[in-house]
Design a protein around this motif. Structure first.
Motif, PDB file in Angstrom:
ATOM      1  N   HIS A 133     -26.193  36.071   8.696  1.00 56.22           N
ATOM      2  CA  HIS A 133     -26.608  34.662   8.784  1.00 56.22           C
ATOM      3  C   HIS A 133     -26.212  33.898   7.524  1.00 56.22           C
ATOM      4  CE1 HIS A 133     -28.705  33.169  12.286  1.00 56.22           C
ATOM      5  NE2 HIS A 133     -29.146  34.394  12.509  1.00 56.22           N
ATOM      6  N   SER A 137     -23.735  30.677   7.292  1.00 55.21           N
ATOM      7  CA  SER A 137     -24.138  29.421   6.639  1.00 55.21           C
ATOM      8  C   SER A 137     -23.171  29.018   5.526  1.00 55.21           C
ATOM      9  CB  SER A 137     -25.544  29.559   6.056  1.00 55.21           C
ATOM     10  OG  SER A 137     -26.486  29.843   7.059  1.00 55.21           O
ATOM     11  N   PRO A 230     -17.394  24.458   8.772  1.00 51.23           N
ATOM     12  CA  PRO A 230     -18.540  25.228   9.252  1.00 51.23           C
ATOM     13  C   PRO A 230     -18.174  26.102  10.450  1.00 51.23           C
ATOM     14  CG  PRO A 230     -19.108  22.915   8.941  1.00 51.23           C
ATOM     15  CD  PRO A 230     -17.625  23.009   8.808  1.00 51.23           C
ATOM     16  N   GLN A 232     -18.435  27.079  13.966  1.00 46.92           N
ATOM     17  CA  GLN A 232     -18.880  26.468  15.213  1.00 46.92           C
ATOM     18  C   GLN A 232     -18.610  27.357  16.424  1.00 46.92           C
ATOM     19  OE1 GLN A 232     -16.582  22.805  14.835  1.00 46.92           O
ATOM     20  NE2 GLN A 232     -18.424  21.690  14.221  1.00 46.92           N
ATOM     21  N   SER A 249     -30.443  35.035  17.697  1.00 49.65           N
ATOM     22  CA  SER A 249     -30.806  34.143  16.594  1.00 49.65           C
ATOM     23  C   SER A 249     -29.871  32.938  16.470  1.00 49.65           C
ATOM     24  CB  SER A 249     -30.816  34.918  15.274  1.00 49.65           C
ATOM     25  OG  SER A 249     -29.512  35.355  14.939  1.00 49.65           O
ATOM     26  N   LEU A 250     -28.671  33.046  17.072  1.00 43.02           N
ATOM     27  CA  LEU A 250     -27.692  31.958  16.971  1.00 43.02           C
ATOM     28  C   LEU A 250     -27.755  30.984  18.145  1.00 43.02           C
ATOM     29  CD1 LEU A 250     -24.590  33.979  15.712  1.00 43.02           C
ATOM     30  CD2 LEU A 250     -25.930  32.328  14.404  1.00 43.02           C
ATOM     31  N   GLY A 252     -28.121  28.053  20.338  1.00 42.46           N
ATOM     32  CA  GLY A 252     -28.255  26.628  20.045  1.00 42.46           C
ATOM     33  C   GLY A 252     -27.610  26.192  18.747  1.00 42.46           C
ATOM     34  N   GLN A 253     -27.171  27.152  17.911  1.00 41.26           N
ATOM     35  CA  GLN A 253     -26.558  26.798  16.632  1.00 41.26           C
ATOM     36  C   GLN A 253     -25.048  26.670  16.732  1.00 41.26           C
ATOM     37  OE1 GLN A 253     -27.807  29.096  13.207  1.00 41.26           O
ATOM     38  NE2 GLN A 253     -29.794  29.530  14.103  1.00 41.26           N
ATOM     39  N   CYS A 254     -24.418  27.544  17.516  1.00 42.95           N
ATOM     40  CA  CYS A 254     -22.967  27.490  17.666  1.00 42.95           C
ATOM     41  C   CYS A 254     -22.563  28.142  18.990  1.00 42.95           C
ATOM     42  CB  CYS A 254     -22.267  28.182  16.491  1.00 42.95           C
ATOM     43  SG  CYS A 254     -22.835  29.857  16.151  1.00 42.95           S
ATOM     44  N   GLU A 255     -21.313  27.980  19.358  1.00 41.29           N
ATOM     45  CA  GLU A 255     -20.796  28.553  20.599  1.00 41.29           C
ATOM     46  C   GLU A 255     -20.539  30.044  20.376  1.00 41.29           C
ATOM     47  OE1 GLU A 255     -16.534  28.609  22.848  1.00 41.29           O
ATOM     48  OE2 GLU A 255     -17.235  26.650  22.114  1.00 41.29           O
TER      49      GLU A 255
END
Length: 463
Positions: A133, A137, A230, A232, A249-250, A252-255
């Motif tokens: 993670h 980031s 970033p 994505q 955990s990812l 909704g944060q990235c594809e």
């Protein structure tokens, strides 16, 4: 310290290797005599064949006068029972258990002294997920480690041509970036440590270790590395425990695209992950599949299966097919050392990811955090200065008067607590105060004991 390790698997072996190198008295329990024999031939330790949940086997391993039991067996239930027996029958002071289940959290009543008597929990899968993670980031970094409750960070970055500080000396860092105070604590060039003086010039390809205020990480990374965009789009090869934890955990944060070879596991993954996350049944080293799924458009490709060779091959293939950055999970330390910085951008060893957590419990003095660096060869240690000028080797002394072993260096001092805390880059005349959190880079593990002694409070210290 006298330490008993249950389980000679990958995690247990790695833990034993790290602890033996620090002159601890290590005994490993396992039911496989051939595996133990190999360990005994390679490392200075004793093997005991048997089931560690049996009191007679623990007694044979020396539990009556052991300082610590580390239960690293494959099954959670075995590790829980061993800790309970070690505490209740043999009164072992410290018990540590490797637990995969997220339902057993450190501090839970079930793990207390009246329960399973587990003092500390380690979970390699969770440690690896947190590690990854940080790299998602901060995609420019090779490693990002936190100290003092996240107030200070140690960043490892490979310097690239054209970035602001490359081809400049370390001494010029402050002039060029006055609003992002940082301290270069180590620099490696072609895998060899280079002395970090103000005159040392940072060159393209150098592996640079920088301590800075956590709020200045992006500015520091930008100074050393051509800014990456970033993450994505991300592709994961392997839907095992680490792959599932990370994908979940990812959400909704990235594809995210996840490739898994086992059809039944794919069905399980589909039931556990959001419907918009693509689960692909196939081989992560299948060139046609990777091309079909546009691996060349991925910001990050992660090879996270349980097979080192598969991970290496799929990561190298993804890189050749155009993935911007590739990361591989590699259990064998020799493989990880060999592949780090090659075609594979980042090689992660699950066992090494938890070594720092274990070392924190072994360190003497008021040591609150330990991070293993350079695949276990070096360490970054955070300790708290306690006492006063009479009882401490640190409090009331200027940095230049502190007797650090040769090569060790103070990288940062965190003073105060909470939002009002300050991250200080120490100078020769900086005075250490009570309760300062001091972060020290230690280039060789053999120096650790000397550094630990600095954080011990004595009746009276002179000089």
């Amino acid at each position: 310290m006298k330490i008993i390790i249950l389980g000679a698997g990958r995690v247990g072996e790695s833990v034993a290797e790290s602890l033996v190198s620090e002159q601890n008295d290590i005994t490993v329990i396992d039911q496989d005599p051939a595996r133990l024999r190999l360990l005994e031939e390679r490392l200075d330790l004793r093997g005991v064949v048997g089931n560690g949940i049996q009191p007679s086997v623990l007694a044979e391993a020396g539990a009556r006068d052991a300082d610590m039991v580390i239960a690293c067996a494959a099954a959670d239930e075995a590790n829980l029972v061993v800790c309970k027996v070690a505490h209740d029958v043999f009164n072992v002071p410290t018990t540590i258990a490797r637990l995969r289940s997220p339902e057993f959290v450190e501090g839970h009543d079930l793990l207390g002294k009246s329960g399973f008597a587990v003092d500390n929990v380690i979970c390699p899968e969770e440690s690896v997920t947190r590690y990854i993670h940080q790299l998602i980031s901060y995609p420019e970094a090779l490693q990002v480690l936190e100290f003092a409750d996240g107030r200070a960070s140690l960043i490892v970055v490979r310097a690239t041509a054209g970035s602001a500080l490359v081809d400049h000396t370390i001494g010029e860092c402050r002039d060029r970036f006055p609003h992002a105070e940082m301290r270069v604590v180590a620099l490696y060039r072609q895998d060899t440590e280079v002395e970090t003086t103000p005159q040392t010039r940072i060159l393209p390809g150098d592996e640079v270790f920088v301590l800075a205020d956590a709020e200045r990480i992006r500015m520091v990374l930008g100074a050393m590395h051509s800014a990456d965009k970033p993450v994505q789009r991300l592709m994961i090869a392997g839907g095992g425990k680490v792959g599932l934890r990370l994908a979940r955990s990812l959400a909704g944060q990235c594809e995210v695209k996840l490739i898994e070879q086992d059809k039944r596991r794919c069905e399980y993954l589909a039931s556990q992950l959001p419907s918009n996350m693509l689960i692909l049944h196939g081989d992560g080293a299948d060139e046609d599949l990777l091309l079909e799924e546009n691996v060349g458009d991925m910001d990050l490709f992660l090879a996270l299966t349980s097979d080192d060779e598969d991970n290496i091959m799929s990561a190298m293939l993804a890189k050749r097919l155009g993935a911007r950055r590739v990361l591989s999970l590699i259990n064998r330390r020799a493989y990880a050392d060999m592949m780090q910085g090659s075609t594979i951008d980042i090689a992660i060893s699950p066992s090494q990811a938890v070594i720092g957590e274990l070392l924190t419990h072994l360190r003497r003095g008021d040591v609150v955090a330990v991070h293993s660096l350079r695949r276990g060869a070096a360490e970054a240690l955070e300790g708290v200065a306690r006492g006063d000028a009479k009882t401490s080797k640190l409090v009331g002394r200027r940095v230049e008067d502190i007797r650090l072993p040769k090569g060790a260096r103070i990288g940062a001092i965190v003073r105060g607590q909470g939002r009002g805390s300050q991250v200080l880059m120490p100078h020769h005349d900086t005075l250490i105060e009570t309760d300062d959190h001091i972060i020290i880079f230690i280039p060789h593990k053999r120096l650790v004991r000397e550094v630990e002694k600095l954080f011990l409070v004595g009746a009276t210290f002179f000089g």
